[in-house]
Design an enzyme around this catalytic site. Structure first.
Site, PDB file in Angstrom:
ATOM      1  N   GLY A 168       8.088   3.488  -8.885  1.00  0.00           N
ATOM      2  CA  GLY A 168       6.856   3.188  -9.611  1.00  0.00           C
ATOM      3  C   GLY A 168       6.416   4.431 -10.356  1.00  0.00           C
ATOM      4  N   SER A 169       6.783   4.530 -11.623  1.00  0.00           N
ATOM      5  CA  SER A 169       6.618   5.796 -12.344  1.00  0.00           C
ATOM      6  C   SER A 169       5.156   6.196 -12.534  1.00  0.00           C
ATOM      7  CB  SER A 169       7.337   5.725 -13.697  1.00  0.00           C
ATOM      8  OG  SER A 169       6.871   4.635 -14.451  1.00  0.00           O
ATOM      9  N   ASN A 170       4.252   5.217 -12.612  1.00  0.00           N
ATOM     10  CA  ASN A 170       2.842   5.564 -12.809  1.00  0.00           C
ATOM     11  C   ASN A 170       2.275   6.329 -11.619  1.00  0.00           C
ATOM     12  OD1 ASN A 170       2.678   4.452 -15.345  1.00  0.00           O
ATOM     13  ND2 ASN A 170       1.876   2.486 -14.642  1.00  0.00           N
ATOM     14  N   ARG A 177       4.149  -8.878  -9.341  1.00  0.00           N
ATOM     15  CA  ARG A 177       2.878  -8.495  -8.736  1.00  0.00           C
ATOM     16  C   ARG A 177       2.155  -9.762  -8.282  1.00  0.00           C
ATOM     17  NH1 ARG A 177       2.199  -5.298 -13.836  1.00  0.00           N
ATOM     18  NH2 ARG A 177       2.712  -3.115 -13.393  1.00  0.00           N
ATOM     19  N   CYS A 183      10.296   0.755 -12.641  1.00  0.00           N
ATOM     20  CA  CYS A 183       9.365  -0.133 -13.343  1.00  0.00           C
ATOM     21  C   CYS A 183       8.407   0.723 -14.153  1.00  0.00           C
ATOM     22  CB  CYS A 183       8.571  -0.972 -12.344  1.00  0.00           C
ATOM     23  SG  CYS A 183       9.585  -1.947 -11.225  1.00  0.00           S
ATOM     24  N   ARG A 202       6.533  -7.793  -4.853  1.00  0.00           N
ATOM     25  CA  ARG A 202       5.794  -6.715  -4.187  1.00  0.00           C
ATOM     26  C   ARG A 202       4.641  -7.309  -3.391  1.00  0.00           C
ATOM     27  NH1 ARG A 202       2.778  -2.437  -7.891  1.00  0.00           N
ATOM     28  NH2 ARG A 202       1.235  -4.124  -7.914  1.00  0.00           N
ATOM     29  N   HIS A 211       0.855 -39.316 -24.357  1.00  0.00           N
ATOM     30  CA  HIS A 211       1.509 -39.533 -25.643  1.00  0.00           C
ATOM     31  C   HIS A 211       0.903 -38.636 -26.721  1.00  0.00           C
ATOM     32  CE1 HIS A 211       3.186 -43.702 -24.432  1.00  0.00           C
ATOM     33  NE2 HIS A 211       4.145 -42.813 -24.449  1.00  0.00           N
ATOM     34  N   GLU A 255       6.807   5.911  -4.909  1.00  0.00           N
ATOM     35  CA  GLU A 255       5.680   6.306  -5.757  1.00  0.00           C
ATOM     36  C   GLU A 255       4.898   7.487  -5.185  1.00  0.00           C
ATOM     37  OE1 GLU A 255       3.457   2.643  -6.117  1.00  0.00           O
ATOM     38  OE2 GLU A 255       3.918   2.117  -4.047  1.00  0.00           O
TER      39      GLU A 255
END
Length: 801
Positions: free
Chosen positions: A707-709, A516, A757, A584, A426, A686
């Site tokens: 995965g652009s990094n 992730r 991403c 992933r 409560h 990637e």
């Protein structure tokens, strides 16, 4: 039985009776008549009407005395609240209940006892105000209940004390805060067959997530013994999160997550010989260690309660706050109360306010976060509400626990931190109504935080609330997406923390493009998967002890790993259901795996982990395949046992087509067969080899996610962890964009989905324009970049047209 003037039995009561019997009793009568025929167990009882209270007030000439007294209340500072409340209660207590009311109570009590075939039936006597349990105010815990009452004298004494409780300090202040006039409110009293939960268990249910307002879950809390320990916030309860869409499918388990609370105390009724008055009918004792570590309900009982509560919600057509109790004498579960949930129906769902902590410091305490706000101020430790005068406006209240007795002083607090309590107490409900930052169930907050110490209370980092040392900097951002239209290119989330899923699912989105699982492994599971697969290889005694402590309650550490990972994924999958959630599989590097408990005993020491033993190469290796099997079993449980078929799987850092085939074969060995039950398996793009051989990869995978990094890193030959060359890292480099464009074209040629991403499409409108022009299917953003990303996509699509 002769018609009584001031008594209505439950079979005579419906929601239309609220003016006569108050919100609580009207709801009980409604359920008894409408839901009991559906198989929902509701204990029988009767209500003493509000007119009986008015007669009591008139017969004792109380109205003018109470009006004159309450007009003297300081409604700004409440400086004289204690004195006014005490005098009001003295007036009520010194008055006499009219004989005609006593006679009717006695007749009704005898009739109820006869119906239950018990002489002097044990009953619960509960207050029910005529303005109680409304959609705008919960009145939770504001008036008194009396349990295990037996005999006509005790019933009448309990009724009298219910009248007194209408004028407790907290009830007077709460009514003023909510805009109710004291004498406009009358009180009915419910007398209901007692459920002997003191010999079993009891708890509270919300048919909506009480922190985020997410509507597709039912939250069940439970403890051993009487439920007062939950409502008073004295114990940490067990908790189950149940998914409504799969609740009635017998092939799937709807329980998304369960947490075993410590349930420190058990409240029971005292023996008859110990009972001298209605105030001495219960006792609290320490729960045995065995029962603390055991759930108070079975999974089947949880599902039964959830199905009942879902039916109650459908009947009332609104989210509900419900109390259940299990009778230890007959093992029957009962619903004993139901009221509207009072917080989330009032919120504007199109405006999301985000609190962001800009710096960190020493962690002083952790507990259950209520809401998502941040507060800073001086800590003020109080042992009881009687010390409320010590708390200055804007300070942080530190207490062992808070219950409704604290309500008159809570409004002064900038935040609340307690050692004990759960998020359905409560006190937690009132904290949410007041919008007060609160962390409950810290365990040792009062020991770790000094009185007068400057602290920051942060509830913005998920379900876990954190108390930091010092006054830290933080900011508030508001996103108003009232008029935001979703673009044709799907905007999706990049997520790591499952605890934010319910909240984030209410943003405009098309699902999760990248979940992730590393966060869940490092923060929830904490143990290296090989340490539970091959515990005999661990030599460090402290590590063995730590693993044993973390996995207590599990005979097999592997089951612990599978359960916790499946819970984390299922929460996200349920939050966004039926939209896609692309999970992933693990992509820790060896140095990151080594940081897990037991990890140093298994992991190799690599010179360059970024380009080493990571992603797909682990899954089929003799070294790691046992651990990968646990990941597969967790995903299989989420899809095949829990019915969350919106989960798709994704393989990271897959260097060759042959490696991809090996991974898919390994997944099949563990029950994850591509195409079975609609299972789709994606691949992270990637590595330049993924692009060069995209047509070949497209034959064995159902979709690509860029995965652009990593793709930028490996295209330009840059270690993205090195600050020496960080200035050269650029996703807009022509070579990188060339590979991204080729990936999109290959996916479209092979009729499979492709997404990206990364941060660039939200930071750089021209990069979003490039992706839209190339024909990408989806773009996934971190939560703080989603709205800006959507705006960039919309602008790009408008230009393209």
């Amino acid at each position: 039985m002769t018609k009584l003037n001031h008594i209505l039995f439950f079979n005579e009561i419906s929601l239309d009776s609220i003016d006569e019997v108050g919100g609580k009793n009207a709801s009980l009568g409604e359920m008894y008549n409408q839901l009991k025929p559906m198989g929902i167990a509701i204990p029988n009882g009767f209500a003493l009407t509000a007119n009986a209270y008015r007669l009591f007030r008139t017969a004792n000439h109380l109205e003018k005395k109470l009006t004159d007294l309450l007009e003297k209340l300081d409604k700004d500072e409440y400086s004289n609240l204690s004195d006014i409340g005490k005098k009001a209660r003295t007036l009520i207590l010194s008055a006499t209940i009219p004989q005609e009311i006593c006679d009717e109570i006695n007749l009704a009590y005898k009739a109820l006892s006869k119906q239950c075939d018990i002489t002097n039936l044990d009953v619960a006597v509960r207050s029910s105000a005529t303005s109680e349990d409304l959609p705008t105010a919960s009145f939770a815990g504001q008036m008194q209940s009396y349990l295990n009452i037996s005999g006509e004298k005790q019933v009448i004494d309990a009724v009298h004390n219910c009248y007194v409780s209408l004028f407790t300090d907290r009830a007077i202040k709460y009514r003023n805060d909510m805009g109710f006039s004291d004498l406009d409110i009358a009180i009915s009293v419910g007398i209901q067959q007692m459920v002997r939960s003191d010999k079993s268990a009891s708890g509270v249910v919300f048919t909506i997530d009480p922190d985020t307002g997410f509507k597709n879950t039912i939250i069940i809390n439970g403890i051993w013994g009487l439920g007062e320990n939950i409502v008073q916030g004295i114990v940490t309860p067990d908790e189950w999160v149940v998914f409504k869409p799969t609740l009635h499918n017998g092939n799937w388990s709807p329980i998304l997550k369960k947490t075993c609370g410590s349930k420190e105390f058990t409240m029971r009724y005292s023996d008859k010989k110990e009972r001298n008055s209605i105030e001495t009918t219960i006792r609290n004792s320490v729960t045995s260690l065995e029962k603390q570590n055991k759930y108070c309900l079975t999974d089947n009982e949880v599902i039964q309660i959830a199905q009942w509560c879902y039916a109650i919600e459908k009947h009332y057509r609104k989210p509900m706050d419900i109390e259940w109790a299990k009778d230890g004498l007959n093992d029957q579960i009962y619903i004993v109360q139901a009221r509207p949930e009072t917080i989330h129906g009032l919120k504007n769902r199109n405006i999301q306010t985000t609190y962001t902590l800009l710096e960190k410091s020493k962690v002083l305490a952790k507990g259950i976060a209520l809401g998502d706000k941040i507060a800073t101020g001086k800590a003020r430790f109080l042992e009881s509400p009687a010390e409320g005068h010590k708390l200055q406006k804007g300070e942080i209240l530190i207490a062992d626990f808070t219950n409704p007795d604290w309500d008159p002083i809570l409004k002064k607090a900038a935040g609340i931190v307690t050692n004990k309590g759960g998020r359905t107490s409560h006190a937690a409900i009132i904290a949410r109504e007041l919008g007060t930052v609160a962390i409950v169930g810290c365990g040792n907050a009062s020991e770790c935080i000094a009185d007068g110490q400057e602290i920051t209370v942060c509830c913005s980092e998920g379900k876990e609330g954190i108390v930091y040392d010092g006054k830290l900097k933080w900011e508030i951002n508001e996103d108003d997406f009232t008029n935001l239209i979703l673009p044709e290119t799907d905007p999706m989330f990049i997520l790591a923390d499952p605890e934010r899923a319910f909240e984030l699912s209410q943003y405009p989105n098309k699902g999760v493009g990248l979940l992730r699982i590393e966060f869940a492994i490092s923060n929830s599971i904490k143990i290296h998967p090989l340490a539970v697969c091959e515990p005999e290889k661990i030599t460090n005694k402290e590590t063995i002890k730590t693993i044993k402590e973390i996995t207590k309650g599990y005979e097999d550490g592997k089951k612990y790993f599978v359960d916790k990972l499946s819970e984390a994924v299922s929460i996200v999958a349920a939050a966004f259901y039926p939209k896609d959630v692309i999970v992933r599989m693990s992509d820790f590097k060896s140095n990151e795996y080594a940081s897990l408990i037991g990890g140093t005993e298994f992991e190799p020491n690599e010179e360059n982990p970024m380009l080493g033993f990571r992603g797909a190469s682990r899954y089929y290796s003799d070294f790691y395949r046992k651990a990968f099997a646990l990941e597969c079993l967790a995903m299989k449980k989420v899809r095949n046992q829990m019915g969350l078929l919106n989960v798709k799987l994704m393989i990271p850092f897959c260097r060759t087509v042959e490696e991809g085939e090996k991974v898919i074969a390994e997944m099949e060995k563990n029950g994850l067969v591509r195409g079975e039950n609609g299972l789709e398996i994606y691949m992270m793009v990637e590595i330049p080899s993924n692009v060069i051989l995209a047509n070949e990869f497209a034959k064995i995978f159902d979709g690509f996610s860029i995965g652009s990094n990593d793709l930028t890193q490996l295209t330009l030959g840059i270690d993205r962890d090195s600050h020496l060359v960080s200035s050269l890292f650029n996703e807009e480099n022509a070579a990188v964009k060339h590979l991204i464009g080729k990936t999109i074209h290959a996916a479209r040629l092979n009729n499979i989905k492709v997404g990206l991403c990364g941060q660039a499409p939200s930071d750089l409108p021209e990069f979003a324009q490039f992706l839209v022009d190339e024909g990408i299917d989806s773009i996934s953003f971190n939560p703080d970049a989603l709205i800006k990303g959507i705006e960039n996509i919309l602008e790009a699509e408008q230009i393209l047209k």
